[in-house]
Design a protein around this motif. Sequence first.
Motif, PDB file in Angstrom:
ATOM      1  N   PHE A   4       0.829  -1.206   0.000  1.00 23.58           N
ATOM      2  CA  PHE A   4       0.000   0.000   0.000  1.00 23.58           C
ATOM      3  C   PHE A   4       0.866   1.259   0.000  1.00 23.58           C
ATOM      4  CE2 PHE A   4      -2.053   3.395   2.446  1.00 23.58           C
ATOM      5  CZ  PHE A   4      -3.110   3.672   1.594  1.00 23.58           C
ATOM      6  N   ILE A   5       1.927   1.258   0.790  1.00 18.87           N
ATOM      7  CA  ILE A   5       2.805   2.430   0.885  1.00 18.87           C
ATOM      8  C   ILE A   5       3.581   2.633  -0.419  1.00 18.87           C
ATOM      9  CG2 ILE A   5       4.851   3.360   2.051  1.00 18.87           C
ATOM     10  CD1 ILE A   5       3.778   2.077   4.627  1.00 18.87           C
ATOM     11  N   ARG A   6       3.998   1.550  -1.064  1.00 21.89           N
ATOM     12  CA  ARG A   6       4.819   1.644  -2.271  1.00 21.89           C
ATOM     13  C   ARG A   6       4.050   2.041  -3.525  1.00 21.89           C
ATOM     14  NH1 ARG A   6       8.440  -3.628  -1.096  1.00 21.89           N
ATOM     15  NH2 ARG A   6      10.021  -2.573   0.121  1.00 21.89           N
ATOM     16  N   GLY A  70      14.682  17.289   6.759  1.00 21.84           N
ATOM     17  CA  GLY A  70      13.643  16.260   6.722  1.00 21.84           C
ATOM     18  C   GLY A  70      13.350  15.802   5.305  1.00 21.84           C
ATOM     19  N   SER A  71      13.402  16.714   4.353  1.00 20.33           N
ATOM     20  CA  SER A  71      13.171  16.350   2.951  1.00 20.33           C
ATOM     21  C   SER A  71      14.275  15.444   2.435  1.00 20.33           C
ATOM     22  CB  SER A  71      13.093  17.605   2.078  1.00 20.33           C
ATOM     23  OG  SER A  71      11.990  18.385   2.435  1.00 20.33           O
ATOM     24  N   ILE A  72      15.505  15.740   2.807  1.00 18.77           N
ATOM     25  CA  ILE A  72      16.636  14.909   2.374  1.00 18.77           C
ATOM     26  C   ILE A  72      16.547  13.521   3.000  1.00 18.77           C
ATOM     27  CG2 ILE A  72      19.145  14.645   2.520  1.00 18.77           C
ATOM     28  CD1 ILE A  72      19.270  17.765   2.320  1.00 18.77           C
ATOM     29  N   ILE A  73      16.289  13.471   4.295  1.00 20.58           N
ATOM     30  CA  ILE A  73      16.192  12.184   4.983  1.00 20.58           C
ATOM     31  C   ILE A  73      14.983  11.404   4.473  1.00 20.58           C
ATOM     32  CG2 ILE A  73      15.780  11.089   7.224  1.00 20.58           C
ATOM     33  CD1 ILE A  73      17.431  13.408   8.462  1.00 20.58           C
ATOM     34  N   SER A  78      12.638   7.001   1.421  1.00 18.60           N
ATOM     35  CA  SER A  78      11.723   6.597   0.350  1.00 18.60           C
ATOM     36  C   SER A  78      12.451   5.835  -0.748  1.00 18.60           C
ATOM     37  CB  SER A  78      11.046   7.844  -0.226  1.00 18.60           C
ATOM     38  OG  SER A  78      10.232   7.501  -1.301  1.00 18.60           O
ATOM     39  N   ALA A  79      13.609   6.330  -1.163  1.00 18.89           N
ATOM     40  CA  ALA A  79      14.364   5.671  -2.237  1.00 18.89           C
ATOM     41  C   ALA A  79      14.900   4.312  -1.799  1.00 18.89           C
ATOM     42  CB  ALA A  79      15.516   6.565  -2.690  1.00 18.89           C
ATOM     43  N   LEU A  82      11.081   2.378   0.369  1.00 20.48           N
ATOM     44  CA  LEU A  82       9.681   2.475  -0.021  1.00 20.48           C
ATOM     45  C   LEU A  82       9.464   2.543  -1.526  1.00 20.48           C
ATOM     46  CD1 LEU A  82       8.550   5.047   2.689  1.00 20.48           C
ATOM     47  CD2 LEU A  82       8.424   2.558   2.790  1.00 20.48           C
ATOM     48  N   SER A  83      10.511   2.390  -2.300  1.00 22.04           N
ATOM     49  CA  SER A  83      10.381   2.475  -3.749  1.00 22.04           C
ATOM     50  C   SER A  83       9.663   1.254  -4.298  1.00 22.04           C
ATOM     51  CB  SER A  83      11.759   2.566  -4.408  1.00 22.04           C
ATOM     52  OG  SER A  83      12.388   3.748  -4.045  1.00 22.04           O
ATOM     53  N   ASN A  84       8.919   1.501  -5.341  1.00 20.83           N
ATOM     54  CA  ASN A  84       8.254   0.407  -6.040  1.00 20.83           C
ATOM     55  C   ASN A  84       9.305  -0.251  -6.938  1.00 20.83           C
ATOM     56  OD1 ASN A  84       6.702  -1.296  -7.596  1.00 20.83           O
ATOM     57  ND2 ASN A  84       5.055   0.189  -7.864  1.00 20.83           N
TER      58      ASN A  84
END
Length: 185
Positions: A4-6, A70-73, A78-79, A82-84
């Motif tokens: 769901f998250i990906r 926070g955006s960098i972290i 995510s990369a 959490l990446s698809n």
Amino acid sequence: MMDFIRQPWPWYFSGTMIVLIMLILIFWGKSFGFSSNLRTICSMAGAGKKVKFFDFDWKAQRWNLLFLLGSIIGGWISAQFLSNPQGMELSEATVNDLRGLGIHFKGALNPEELFSLEALADFKVWCLLLSGGLLVGFGSRYAGGCTSGHAISGLSNLQFPSLLAVIGFFIGGLLMTWLILPLIL
């Protein structure tokens, strides 16, 4: 849960989150803009002693630096986690348009022809990246803010100069996409 998250989330979820963040910033009297972090970092490094533009109270912008961090972290998390793994999907028409520009879509967000270690061996890529960076930097300084500052914060505060800047951003993007980029590539 991870599936769901990906998966790509619907546009209205992002829109709702942006509205929530903007309401919180307006409540605390803050305005959002990412390019202002560069000014803050230069001021922290002492550039205000040499250039008046950087001579301001950077401590009032510490919250924005936390947003940058926070955006960098968050981007890294995510990369990495959490990446698809299946990659992006584009319409066949878009893939053909990219192929016409010499860019071969392989499912990644950034094309290897421009954003890879091998691409850095090409002088043309260096010129594109350098000139693009200079134009974005000059444009955000000349417009008094970046796309996120004007399009998200400025428009939500009903600022007419932000409306003009956003219109200019879109016109510039269309001109680049349809007229200049085909000539360069």
